[in-house]
Enzyme design. Structure first.
Site, PDB file in Angstrom:
ATOM      1  N   GLU A   1      10.826  17.920 -25.235  1.00  0.00           N
ATOM      2  CA  GLU A   1      10.106  18.315 -24.020  1.00  0.00           C
ATOM      3  C   GLU A   1      10.632  19.635 -23.464  1.00  0.00           C
ATOM      4  OE1 GLU A   1       7.491  16.901 -22.762  1.00  0.00           O
ATOM      5  OE2 GLU A   1       7.435  14.836 -23.491  1.00  0.00           O
TER       6      GLU A   1
ATOM      7  N   GLU B   1      -4.548  17.151 -12.218  1.00  0.00           N
ATOM      8  CA  GLU B   1      -5.250  17.601 -13.436  1.00  0.00           C
ATOM      9  C   GLU B   1      -6.724  17.836 -13.191  1.00  0.00           C
ATOM     10  OE1 GLU B   1      -4.591  15.127 -16.825  1.00  0.00           O
ATOM     11  OE2 GLU B   1      -2.501  15.726 -17.039  1.00  0.00           O
TER      12      GLU B   1
ATOM     13  N   HIS C   1       0.963  16.020 -27.091  1.00  0.00           N
ATOM     14  CA  HIS C   1       0.841  14.618 -26.736  1.00  0.00           C
ATOM     15  C   HIS C   1      -0.384  13.942 -27.352  1.00  0.00           C
ATOM     16  CE1 HIS C   1       4.002  15.736 -24.007  1.00  0.00           C
ATOM     17  NE2 HIS C   1       4.093  14.517 -23.520  1.00  0.00           N
TER      18      HIS C   1
ATOM     19  N   ARG D   1       0.815  -1.229   0.000  1.00  0.00           N
ATOM     20  CA  ARG D   1       0.000   0.000   0.000  1.00  0.00           C
ATOM     21  C   ARG D   1       0.845   1.275   0.000  1.00  0.00           C
ATOM     22  NH1 ARG D   1      -3.216  -3.114   3.826  1.00  0.00           N
ATOM     23  NH2 ARG D   1      -5.082  -3.885   2.758  1.00  0.00           N
TER      24      ARG D   1
ATOM     25  N   HIS E   1       9.213   8.363 -28.083  1.00  0.00           N
ATOM     26  CA  HIS E   1       8.222   9.272 -27.513  1.00  0.00           C
ATOM     27  C   HIS E   1       8.521  10.744 -27.782  1.00  0.00           C
ATOM     28  CE1 HIS E   1       5.242  10.884 -24.768  1.00  0.00           C
ATOM     29  NE2 HIS E   1       6.184  11.538 -24.115  1.00  0.00           N
TER      30      HIS E   1
ATOM     31  N   ARG F   1      -2.692  21.564 -15.273  1.00  0.00           N
ATOM     32  CA  ARG F   1      -1.655  20.570 -15.550  1.00  0.00           C
ATOM     33  C   ARG F   1      -1.808  19.978 -16.953  1.00  0.00           C
ATOM     34  NH1 ARG F   1       1.109  15.992 -11.665  1.00  0.00           N
ATOM     35  NH2 ARG F   1       2.371  15.056 -13.321  1.00  0.00           N
TER      36      ARG F   1
ATOM     37  N   LYS G   1       3.381  11.303 -11.913  1.00  0.00           N
ATOM     38  CA  LYS G   1       2.599  10.441 -12.794  1.00  0.00           C
ATOM     39  C   LYS G   1       3.362   9.138 -13.013  1.00  0.00           C
ATOM     40  CE  LYS G   1      -0.355  13.444 -15.569  1.00  0.00           C
ATOM     41  NZ  LYS G   1      -0.676  13.876 -16.951  1.00  0.00           N
TER      42      LYS G   1
ATOM     43  N   HIS H   1       0.781  10.872 -29.220  1.00  0.00           N
ATOM     44  CA  HIS H   1       0.446   9.507 -28.826  1.00  0.00           C
ATOM     45  C   HIS H   1      -0.211   8.746 -29.976  1.00  0.00           C
ATOM     46  CE1 HIS H   1       0.422  10.377 -24.200  1.00  0.00           C
ATOM     47  NE2 HIS H   1       1.630  10.131 -24.673  1.00  0.00           N
TER      48      HIS H   1
ATOM     49  N   LYS I   1       7.696  22.900 -14.819  1.00  0.00           N
ATOM     50  CA  LYS I   1       6.824  21.774 -14.488  1.00  0.00           C
ATOM     51  C   LYS I   1       6.456  21.766 -13.011  1.00  0.00           C
ATOM     52  CE  LYS I   1       5.767  16.998 -15.160  1.00  0.00           C
ATOM     53  NZ  LYS I   1       6.025  15.737 -15.886  1.00  0.00           N
TER      54      LYS I   1
ATOM     55  N   ASN J   1       0.507  18.562 -21.557  1.00  0.00           N
ATOM     56  CA  ASN J   1       0.279  17.565 -22.605  1.00  0.00           C
ATOM     57  C   ASN J   1       0.358  18.164 -24.010  1.00  0.00           C
ATOM     58  OD1 ASN J   1      -0.220  15.402 -20.792  1.00  0.00           O
ATOM     59  ND2 ASN J   1      -2.297  16.156 -20.456  1.00  0.00           N
TER      60      ASN J   1
END
Length: 366
Positions: free
Chosen positions: A185, A237, A249, A121, A267, A242, A143, A253, A227, A246
């Site tokens: 980036e 988000e 992206h 946990r 990427h 936030r 993330k 993607h 960031k 992206n």
């Protein structure tokens, strides 16, 4: 050493940036380990070039440690690898007083962060990113995820590290292509809301990619600061702030999915082409001046990054690419918000995009 805080109340942490910092990693890890152990998780490529320095530092600090070396590549972000890693750590009787160290690029960072979130946990973990992309983006903000058959990063959690240790010198062993991919980036932060930084990148991109130490430190620090500020304002988000991270992206993607998440298009390269497409589509909708869209393409082309579908080696139809977008995590009630721009440094979230228009735009781009 440059210290940049990520302000998240009781879960705040620091990003430490210093050339040569890996050699003193034991000093930085010591306060977080106390009487526990360190479990280093890395990949085969990093193990050959960078792991020995971390190992020596921990030995000098008399910090007990074990190592898990995984295959390199995007396929490592899978259910199978997650299961193997978690079961292996449990067999070694990992305790919550121990600490996981993600030594690697974005793949290792995402996998280890997610594993840390679910083992007993929640265990502590530290990010030591070894690629430019990971240093300026994926290692910061919490993330974590693995990929599924349905798409990329669809299974994961928000899980903040104890701290992030960034040593620009580890980039000396990074292949040129991977360095360029990470630089996409860096450019992104200027395009979101820092036009002065984008201008600096236009003038200094060659220095960054030439591994000039001062240029690298400046590029990393500016990116991480941007960031950290955005993450502190909207960690999960919820407000939409936030989501600005992206940029490129949604298109990117889709390009990655079309190329099978393979080495054909890594990427950062997909994000580069995605940002150019986002600015091109913004121009089509009348938001962005043609001159600004042109500057974005020129900045990407100047450093050898993809700047359109052709340079990204993507031949899919617009309908096929939009089909990939339908799996995007941001889909709500059948609608997909896009990151568009009124110009360089003026990115905004557009919730009213007609996907049929995106199909037409992409077909025209072909």
């Amino acid at each position: 050493m440059t210290r940049i805080p990520v302000e998240l109340a009781e879960r705040s942490y620091e990003i430490l940036i210093e050339p040569g910092a890996l050699a003193s990693a034991g000093d930085h890890l010591g306060p977080f380990v106390k009487n526990g152990r360190v479990f280093i998780v890395t990949d085969e490529n990093v193990a050959n070039h960078i792991l020995p320095t971390l190992r020596a530092s921990l030995d000098t600090g008399r910090i007990a440690h074990k190592e898990h070396i995984l295959p390199a590549g995007e396929s490592t972000k899978s259910w199978k690898m997650l299961e193997d890693l978690v079961e292996s750590l449990l067999e070694e009787q990992i305790e919550r007083s121990d600490i996981l160290v993600a030594l690697g690029g974005g793949v290792i960072g995402d996998l280890v962060g997610f594993a840390a979130a679910i083992i007993k946990r929640g265990c502590k973990f530290v990010q030591i990113p070894t690629s430019l992309l990971a240093q300026v983006d994926s290692s910061v903000g919490g993330k974590t995820a693995i990929n599924s058959k349905a798409g990329k990063n669809l299974v994961g959690s928000f899980n903040q590290p104890e701290f992030v240790l960034i040593d620009p010198e580890v980039l000396n062993s990074l292949p040129d292509r991977e360095l360029r991919a990470g630089y996409a980036e860096v450019l992104k932060y200027g395009l979101i809301d820092k036009p002065d930084f984008f201008e600096w990148c236009e003038q200094n991109g060659a220095r960054v990619l030439g591994r000039d130490s001062n240029a690298l430190v400046h590029a990393i620090a500016e990116s991480v600061s941007a960031k950290a500020r955005i993450v502190a304002a909207d960690e999960r988000e919820l407000s939409g702030t936030r989501a600005l991270l992206n940029l490129g992206h949604t298109f990117g993607h889709a390009l990655e999915a079309d190329t099978g998440y393979s080495a054909r298009l890594v990427h950062g390269e997909a994000v580069a082409a995605g940002m150019a497409l986002a600015f091109g589509y913004s121009q089509r909708r009348g938001h962005c001046p043609a001159a600004d869209a042109g500057r974005v393409k020129a900045a990407l082309q100047a450093v050898g990054l993809p700047f359109d579908l052709t340079s990204a080696s993507v031949e899919a139809t617009g309908q096929a690419l939009v089909g990939h977008m339908m799996h995007d995590k941001k889909m709500q009630s059948g609608r997909l918000p896009f990151l568009l721009a009124n110009g360089i440094g003026q990115t905004f979230l557009a919730p009213d995009v007609d996907l049929k228009d995106v199909v037409d735009f992409l077909d025209n781009c072909r």
